[in-house]
Design a protein around this motif. Structure first.
Motif: not given
Lengths: 237, 128
Positions: A206-209, A228-233, B92-98
């Motif tokens: 859970k820690k922010l890196e 990031v774009d790939d993951l979001l798409s 997992e953070q990007i997924i959480e935000a999404a």
């Protein structure tokens, strides 16, 4: 104590026990175990002394004291100063850029206005009066350009000078890195003295890196905006 | 895209706010305001008629992800487009935000082009 002696004592012990001589039996049994116990005591004593010496040595190590009392507090100060310096530099740079951008825009807008008139002049579309007006504007524009380029030069020099933080913060951070290495060595020593095994290192999921740092395991991170774009798409974005 | 839209920039570092503000101005968006964490930002959003929120993730006080969740939980803000600009880059953070309903995610360090691209993409989608 050799085997025969022990055998003799054992027989005596059995005899005393059978005869119901409690006191005699206890005495003989203590004679039997004496050697073993004293060996154990000796060994425990030796280990205790070694541990004690190791801990004392550790505690007496002047480096530890120095690190705890002076260098670590110093390091915090130093790193805080790094933040101050980088922030100041960023603000100076941003200030110079914010001051410079309108100057550049101003020149662009004026040049565009004049070039329209200039084109008309080249096409011989300007009246004498219009040409007089254009020459006046050109004169003004040249003076403005001289003035603005001087100002822009000043702002760019400010940006240049604001980069001096890199050298200074680099030196400070390097000192802190050396200290961190020393502390690490001492901690490993301490763990070795205590004889305990290091537990498996665990990362708090859970820690922010923060920013990805090459060479440090920060869990399952993306390698850049494309990732990031790939993951979001893939999630339907 | 309405260049006069009101934009709130939330980041605990003033220099990052200045950078984003300048980039937005370069893109023609001049109507911007700033907040330094979610606790400051949320009341501004609730009373300020903002059209767009750009927020960092890791901030003292209220983090960006909590701000996003608060925005999505508020019936008046539920449709507010939110762009996250952050150094946090765990999958997992990007997924959480999404899953929390973010409209775009930009990892720092970023370029002016990336920021422009994400903003126009968000408003293309919101507009359609």
């Amino acid at each position: 104590m050799d085997n025969d002696e022990r055998l003799m004592l054992a027989k005596q012990l059995v005899e005393h026990l059978e005869a119901g001589n409690e006191a005699e039996a206890t005495h003989v049994s203590s004679l039997l175990t004496e050697g073993v116990e004293s060996k154990l005591f000796l060994e425990v004593g030796r280990l205790t002394r070694e541990l004690h010496e190791a801990i004392n040595e550790f505690l007496l190590d002047p480096r530890i004291n120095e690190m705890a009392q002076v260098e670590i507090p110093d390091a915090s100060e130093r790193l805080t100063y790094v933040i101050t310096m980088t922030e100041k530099s960023a603000n100076t740079t941003l200030g110079a850029v914010e001051a410079g951008l309108p100057l550049a825009d101003d020149l662009g807008v004026k040049a565009r206005a004049i070039s329209e008139q200039w084109e008309r002049f080249c096409n011989r579309e300007l009246s004498v009066d219009d040409f007089r007006e254009l020459s006046r504007e050109l004169g003004g524009f040249l003076a403005l350009t001289t003035e603005r380029s001087k100002q822009l030069h000043g702002h760019l020099t400010e940006v240049l000078m604001a980069q001096d933080f890199q050298d200074l913060t680099g030196q400070i951070i390097r000192q802190v890195i050396t200290l961190v290495h020393d502390v690490e060595d001492k901690l490993v020593q301490l763990v070795r003295i205590s004889g305990s095994k290091l537990p498996e290192k665990q990362k708090d999921a859970k820690k922010l890196e923060g920013p990805v740092i090459p060479g440090i395991d920060q869990g399952d991170t993306v390698s850049g905006q494309d990732d990031v774009d790939d993951l979001l798409s893939s999630l339907g974005f | 895209m309405n260049k006069n839209m009101k934009i709130l920039i939330v980041d605990d570092f003033s220099t990052m706010r200045r950078i984003i503000k300048n980039l937005l101005r370069d893109l023609g968006f001049t109507n911007t305001q700033e907040a330094d964490d979610g606790n400051t930002a949320l009341p501004m959003l609730q009373s300020g008629n903002f059209d767009f929120l750009v927020t960092d993730w890791n901030m003292p006080g209220m983090t960006g992800i909590d701000l996003l969740k608060a925005v999505r939980a508020d019936p008046n803000l539920v449709k507010l487009p939110v762009l996250m600009v952050t150094a946090e880059s765990k999958r997992e953070q990007i997924i959480e935000a999404a899953q929390a309903g973010v409209n775009g995610y930009v990892v720092k360090p970023f370029t002016a082009v990336t920021l422009e691209e994400k903003i126009s993409k968000i408003f293309e989608r919101v507009g359609s």
